[in-house]
Design a protein around this motif. Sequence first.
Motif, PDB file in Angstrom:
ATOM      1  N   PRO A 180      10.979 -19.350  63.317  1.00 52.26           N
ATOM      2  CA  PRO A 180      10.887 -19.334  61.858  1.00 52.26           C
ATOM      3  C   PRO A 180      12.269 -19.399  61.204  1.00 52.26           C
ATOM      4  N   GLY A 181      12.312 -20.031  60.048  1.00 55.78           N
ATOM      5  CA  GLY A 181      13.557 -20.083  59.285  1.00 55.78           C
ATOM      6  C   GLY A 181      13.804 -21.409  58.593  1.00 55.78           C
ATOM      7  N   PHE A 182      13.369 -22.489  59.220  1.00 62.48           N
ATOM      8  CA  PHE A 182      13.695 -23.803  58.666  1.00 62.48           C
ATOM      9  C   PHE A 182      12.550 -24.784  58.885  1.00 62.48           C
ATOM     10  N   GLY A 183      12.415 -25.724  57.934  1.00 59.79           N
ATOM     11  CA  GLY A 183      11.473 -26.818  58.110  1.00 59.79           C
ATOM     12  C   GLY A 183      12.103 -27.914  58.965  1.00 59.79           C
ATOM     13  N   GLY A 184      11.271 -28.867  59.359  1.00 57.70           N
ATOM     14  CA  GLY A 184      11.777 -30.052  60.037  1.00 57.70           C
ATOM     15  C   GLY A 184      12.183 -29.883  61.491  1.00 57.70           C
ATOM     16  N   GLN A 185      11.778 -28.787  62.136  1.00 58.15           N
ATOM     17  CA  GLN A 185      12.122 -28.588  63.550  1.00 58.15           C
ATOM     18  C   GLN A 185      11.042 -29.182  64.448  1.00 58.15           C
ATOM     19  N   SER A 186      11.380 -29.297  65.744  1.00 57.48           N
ATOM     20  CA  SER A 186      10.441 -29.899  66.702  1.00 57.48           C
ATOM     21  C   SER A 186       9.391 -28.898  67.161  1.00 57.48           C
ATOM     22  N   PHE A 187       8.183 -29.384  67.248  1.00 59.14           N
ATOM     23  CA  PHE A 187       7.024 -28.618  67.715  1.00 59.14           C
ATOM     24  C   PHE A 187       7.236 -28.101  69.142  1.00 59.14           C
ATOM     25  N   MET A 188       6.853 -26.839  69.394  1.00 57.64           N
ATOM     26  CA  MET A 188       6.978 -26.232  70.728  1.00 57.64           C
ATOM     27  C   MET A 188       5.588 -26.154  71.362  1.00 57.64           C
ATOM     28  N   PRO A 189       5.236 -27.121  72.228  1.00 55.25           N
ATOM     29  CA  PRO A 189       3.860 -27.172  72.750  1.00 55.25           C
ATOM     30  C   PRO A 189       3.482 -25.952  73.585  1.00 55.25           C
ATOM     31  N   GLU A 190       4.476 -25.236  74.108  1.00 53.47           N
ATOM     32  CA  GLU A 190       4.160 -24.080  74.958  1.00 53.47           C
ATOM     33  C   GLU A 190       3.413 -22.975  74.209  1.00 53.47           C
ATOM     34  N   VAL A 191       3.495 -22.960  72.883  1.00 52.51           N
ATOM     35  CA  VAL A 191       2.776 -21.910  72.144  1.00 52.51           C
ATOM     36  C   VAL A 191       1.267 -22.169  72.108  1.00 52.51           C
ATOM     37  N   LEU A 192       0.860 -23.357  72.543  1.00 51.46           N
ATOM     38  CA  LEU A 192      -0.580 -23.661  72.502  1.00 51.46           C
ATOM     39  C   LEU A 192      -1.386 -22.784  73.448  1.00 51.46           C
ATOM     40  N   ASP A 193      -0.726 -22.195  74.452  1.00 47.01           N
ATOM     41  CA  ASP A 193      -1.452 -21.245  75.308  1.00 47.01           C
ATOM     42  C   ASP A 193      -1.955 -20.065  74.474  1.00 47.01           C
ATOM     43  N   LYS A 194      -1.145 -19.629  73.514  1.00 45.88           N
ATOM     44  CA  LYS A 194      -1.574 -18.518  72.646  1.00 45.88           C
ATOM     45  C   LYS A 194      -2.746 -18.957  71.759  1.00 45.88           C
ATOM     46  N   VAL A 195      -2.698 -20.204  71.313  1.00 45.55           N
ATOM     47  CA  VAL A 195      -3.807 -20.723  70.504  1.00 45.55           C
ATOM     48  C   VAL A 195      -5.089 -20.728  71.332  1.00 45.55           C
ATOM     49  N   ARG A 196      -4.991 -21.199  72.576  1.00 43.91           N
ATOM     50  CA  ARG A 196      -6.196 -21.261  73.430  1.00 43.91           C
ATOM     51  C   ARG A 196      -6.760 -19.862  73.671  1.00 43.91           C
ATOM     52  N   THR A 197      -5.874 -18.912  73.914  1.00 35.28           N
ATOM     53  CA  THR A 197      -6.325 -17.526  74.125  1.00 35.28           C
ATOM     54  C   THR A 197      -7.020 -16.999  72.868  1.00 35.28           C
ATOM     55  N   ALA A 198      -6.401 -17.216  71.721  1.00 41.34           N
ATOM     56  CA  ALA A 198      -6.988 -16.725  70.468  1.00 41.34           C
ATOM     57  C   ALA A 198      -8.334 -17.402  70.210  1.00 41.34           C
ATOM     58  N   ARG A 199      -8.384 -18.704  70.446  1.00 42.35           N
ATOM     59  CA  ARG A 199      -9.639 -19.450  70.238  1.00 42.35           C
ATOM     60  C   ARG A 199     -10.758 -18.851  71.097  1.00 42.35           C
ATOM     61  N   ARG A 200     -10.423 -18.552  72.365  1.00 41.20           N
ATOM     62  CA  ARG A 200     -11.417 -17.980  73.278  1.00 41.20           C
ATOM     63  C   ARG A 200     -11.881 -16.617  72.761  1.00 41.20           C
ATOM     64  N   LEU A 201     -10.940 -15.804  72.297  1.00 40.82           N
ATOM     65  CA  LEU A 201     -11.297 -14.473  71.804  1.00 40.82           C
ATOM     66  C   LEU A 201     -12.174 -14.560  70.553  1.00 40.82           C
ATOM     67  N   VAL A 202     -11.935 -15.561  69.735  1.00 43.54           N
ATOM     68  CA  VAL A 202     -12.767 -15.738  68.530  1.00 43.54           C
ATOM     69  C   VAL A 202     -14.143 -16.273  68.929  1.00 43.54           C
ATOM     70  N   ASP A 203     -14.140 -17.270  69.798  1.00 39.92           N
ATOM     71  CA  ASP A 203     -15.425 -17.891  70.169  1.00 39.92           C
ATOM     72  C   ASP A 203     -16.335 -16.932  70.925  1.00 39.92           C
ATOM     73  N   THR A 204     -15.744 -15.933  71.595  1.00 40.48           N
ATOM     74  CA  THR A 204     -16.563 -14.960  72.321  1.00 40.48           C
ATOM     75  C   THR A 204     -16.822 -13.700  71.495  1.00 40.48           C
ATOM     76  N   GLY A 205     -16.401 -13.727  70.238  1.00 37.39           N
ATOM     77  CA  GLY A 205     -16.730 -12.625  69.339  1.00 37.39           C
ATOM     78  C   GLY A 205     -15.822 -11.418  69.433  1.00 37.39           C
ATOM     79  N   HIS A 206     -14.702 -11.527  70.169  1.00 38.18           N
ATOM     80  CA  HIS A 206     -13.797 -10.377  70.274  1.00 38.18           C
ATOM     81  C   HIS A 206     -12.855 -10.258  69.077  1.00 38.18           C
ATOM     82  N   LEU A 207     -12.597 -11.380  68.426  1.00 47.30           N
ATOM     83  CA  LEU A 207     -11.767 -11.383  67.219  1.00 47.30           C
ATOM     84  C   LEU A 207     -12.460 -12.264  66.182  1.00 47.30           C
ATOM     85  N   THR A 208     -12.114 -12.033  64.919  1.00 48.69           N
ATOM     86  CA  THR A 208     -12.703 -12.875  63.868  1.00 48.69           C
ATOM     87  C   THR A 208     -11.630 -13.622  63.085  1.00 48.69           C
ATOM     88  N   VAL A 209     -10.427 -13.699  63.652  1.00 52.49           N
ATOM     89  CA  VAL A 209      -9.337 -14.346  62.901  1.00 52.49           C
ATOM     90  C   VAL A 209      -9.507 -15.860  62.808  1.00 52.49           C
TER      91      VAL A 209
END
Length: 229
Positions: free
Chosen positions: A140-169
């Motif tokens: 965080p801090g500036f616009g126009g930086q390059s995307f970091m694909p490694e953070v998608l593991d966190k997205v997949r984990t969160a998606r799974r937790l939402v889809d299985t009803g453990h989180l509602t975010v």
Amino acid sequence: MPAPLIAPSILSADFAHLADEARAVADSDWLHVDVMDAHFVPNLTLGLPVVESLLKATDIPLDCHLMIDDPDRWAPPYAAAGAHNVTVHAEAAHDPRKLAKDLRAAGAKAGLSVKPNTPLEDWIEVLRDYDTLLVMSVEPGFGGQSFMPEVLDKVRTARRLVDTGHLTVLVEIDGGIGTDTVEQAAEAGVDCFVAGSAVYGAQDPGRAVAALREQAAHASPHRTSTTRG
Ligand code: DX5
Ligand code: ZN
């Protein structure tokens, strides 16, 4: 799963003409407002008075992303002012559970953000009290930086937790999102896509929003039945 939400970031807009810049993306779902304090991040942007003026200038729900120290003290006034979603950083909050309650009590959705190197595992319990998870895909801090694909593991984990009803975010991603990266983020399970330079750097910001939404809808495995049928 909701339709993909697109949240243009006004960090890449012309700060002298914010009302016009909001109008240029009138069809966007949320307007992302980056608040930086030159302490939590090495940059300084805008604060509550500008958000209060923006609230009068646009009907687009404001998505305030507070990259600031001591959000426990400074974040609730953004909710009270009328922001739709107020996101604080997990790394900065002293008592994130109480803060989520305070944000909701003040009338906003409560969002929690994690920087690229912050593990999601440490925050899963706390996220039960939140409405939005903002996964940072740049430092965080500036616009126009390059995307970091490694953070998608966190997205997949969160998606799974939402889809299985453990989180509602609602799962939101911020940093380096554009036509070349939106699909991989959608495939991983993102609901809401922040885009600064990809929207305000385009000839026609409104068109850029529609194009990103279309790409996200088609790339999401969760939405194929409604978007491709
Ligand atoms: C960065 C901000 C982002 C920024 C994204 O710290 O949180 O919202 O505006 O800009 P782009 O989309 O250009 O990476
Ligand atoms: Zn942001």
